[in-house]
Each structure stands twice: as C-alpha cells, then as structure tokens.
Design a protein around this motif. Structure first.
Motif, short mmCIF file in Angstrom:
data_model
loop_
_atom_site.label_atom_id
_atom_site.label_comp_id
_atom_site.label_asym_id
_atom_site.label_seq_id
_atom_site.Cartn_x
_atom_site.Cartn_y
_atom_site.Cartn_z
N ASN A 131 2.31 6.80 0.38
CA ASN A 131 1.21 7.49 1.67
C ASN A 131 1.57 6.74 2.39
O ASN A 131 1.19 5.37 2.37
N ASN A 132 1.51 6.86 4.06
CA ASN A 132 1.57 6.35 5.35
C ASN A 132 1.36 7.14 6.22
O ASN A 132 1.47 8.11 6.06
N ILE B 236 0.56 -1.36 0.61
CA ILE B 236 -0.01 -0.22 0.03
C ILE B 236 0.90 1.10 -0.10
O ILE B 236 0.51 1.68 -0.71
N THR B 237 1.76 1.45 0.98
CA THR B 237 2.91 2.24 0.88
C THR B 237 3.73 2.26 -0.52
O THR B 237 3.61 3.40 -1.00
N THR C 87 0.34 3.73 -3.05
CA THR C 87 0.17 4.91 -3.00
C THR C 87 1.28 6.04 -2.81
O THR C 87 0.74 7.63 -2.30
#
Length: 170
Positions: free
Chosen positions: A86-87, A80-81, A84
């Motif tokens: 982003n985290n 996911i990081t 995206t």
C-alpha cells in the motif's frame, strides 16, 4: 565519507521524514533546504570553522545532503510499499482517475494514462512492487532532493556569511 558526514546525518534525517505523511508534503520546499543548512552548520562546528563559507563547499554539502535524502527516502518508501502493499498512489487512485478524466485531452490518451496507473496499482496490490513506480520514485526523489538540497546549501551559505559580516569585530 568523513568529509560529508554532516550531509549523511542530515540527509538520513530528511529521508526518514520524507516518508512521514504530514512532513512528506513539506519535504521539497522546507525540509531539504533546512537539512542542508543544518548540515553546513554541523560541518562548521565539527571542523571548528569560524570564517566565511565558500559557495562551492556549501553547494557540495547541500547536493550531498539531497543525494543522501533521496537514497534513504526512496529505499524506505519502496520497502514500506513492498511490506504493506500500500502507498499514496493506492490510497489516492480514485481521485487520480477523476483528475485525469478532467484533463482536456483526447480519450485515447486518458485511457492510456489510466491503464498505466491501473497496472502500477495492480502490481503493488499483488506483489508490493512495480518497476514503473520504483523508477518514478527514484527519478523524482533524485531530481527534487538534489535540486532543493543544493538550493538550501546556497541559501544556508548566504545566511551564515551574512551573520559573519554583521558580527562586530573586537
């Protein structure tokens, strides 16, 4: 694999729930012990066991649940990081800076820590990946998840064994 199928299923569920924002904060102290308890219960139902559970077996089921949760949780977090870029570290970076600056440490150490976090932040924003972030996620998840999965297995065994002891005999 069949021996720890219940651990695999519950570990997968716990790993998925670890990346959900609200459940993430409860994963170590509630989610993993509950997943280990559920894994023990599923294992007992799948193998038609009715007697007391051995502590060693419960510990192994809890440990394997924690390991599977660490694998799935880490992989999903990193993917996911990567996608995206982003985290949570990116989102909480200003608060992290304020927190580090409030520590009673010398300025050179504060600057070194902040530069490491800044480097990780820049790598994630640019590429979606950071070796330091990956290492910290893996170590954190494997240590915490295996520890709390094992604790959950031990507590689960005690709960199940106490229920068996309190059941009236016919």
């Amino acid at each position: 694999m069949k021996k720890y199928l219940s651990s695999f299923v519950c570990g997968f569920g716990a790993g998925v729930l670890q990346i959900v924002p609200v459940a993430k904060s409860l994963s170590c102290c509630l989610l993993l012990p509950a997943a280990s308890f559920l894994a023990i219960s599923l294992d007992r139902k799948a193998n038609n066991l009715t007697g007391r559970i051995q502590i060693k077996k419960a510990l192994m089921i809890g440990l394997m649940t924690g390991i599977y949760a660490a694998i799935f949780g880490s992989v999903l977090d990193l993917v996911i990081t990567l996608i995206t870029k982003n985290n949570d570290l990116i989102a909480a970076f200003p608060e992290l800076q304020r927190m580090v600056n409030s520590f009673p440490l010398n300025e050179s150490l504060k600057n070194e820590v902040l530069s490491l976090f800044q480097k990780v932040r820049e790598e994630i924003l640019a590429y979606g990946f950071s070796w330091l972030y990956t290492f910290s996620v893996l170590v954190n998840n494997f240590v915490v998840n295996t520890l709390f999965g094992s604790i959950g297995g031990l507590i689960g065994a005690q709960i199940i064994n106490s229920r068996i002891n309190n059941t009236p005999q016919n």
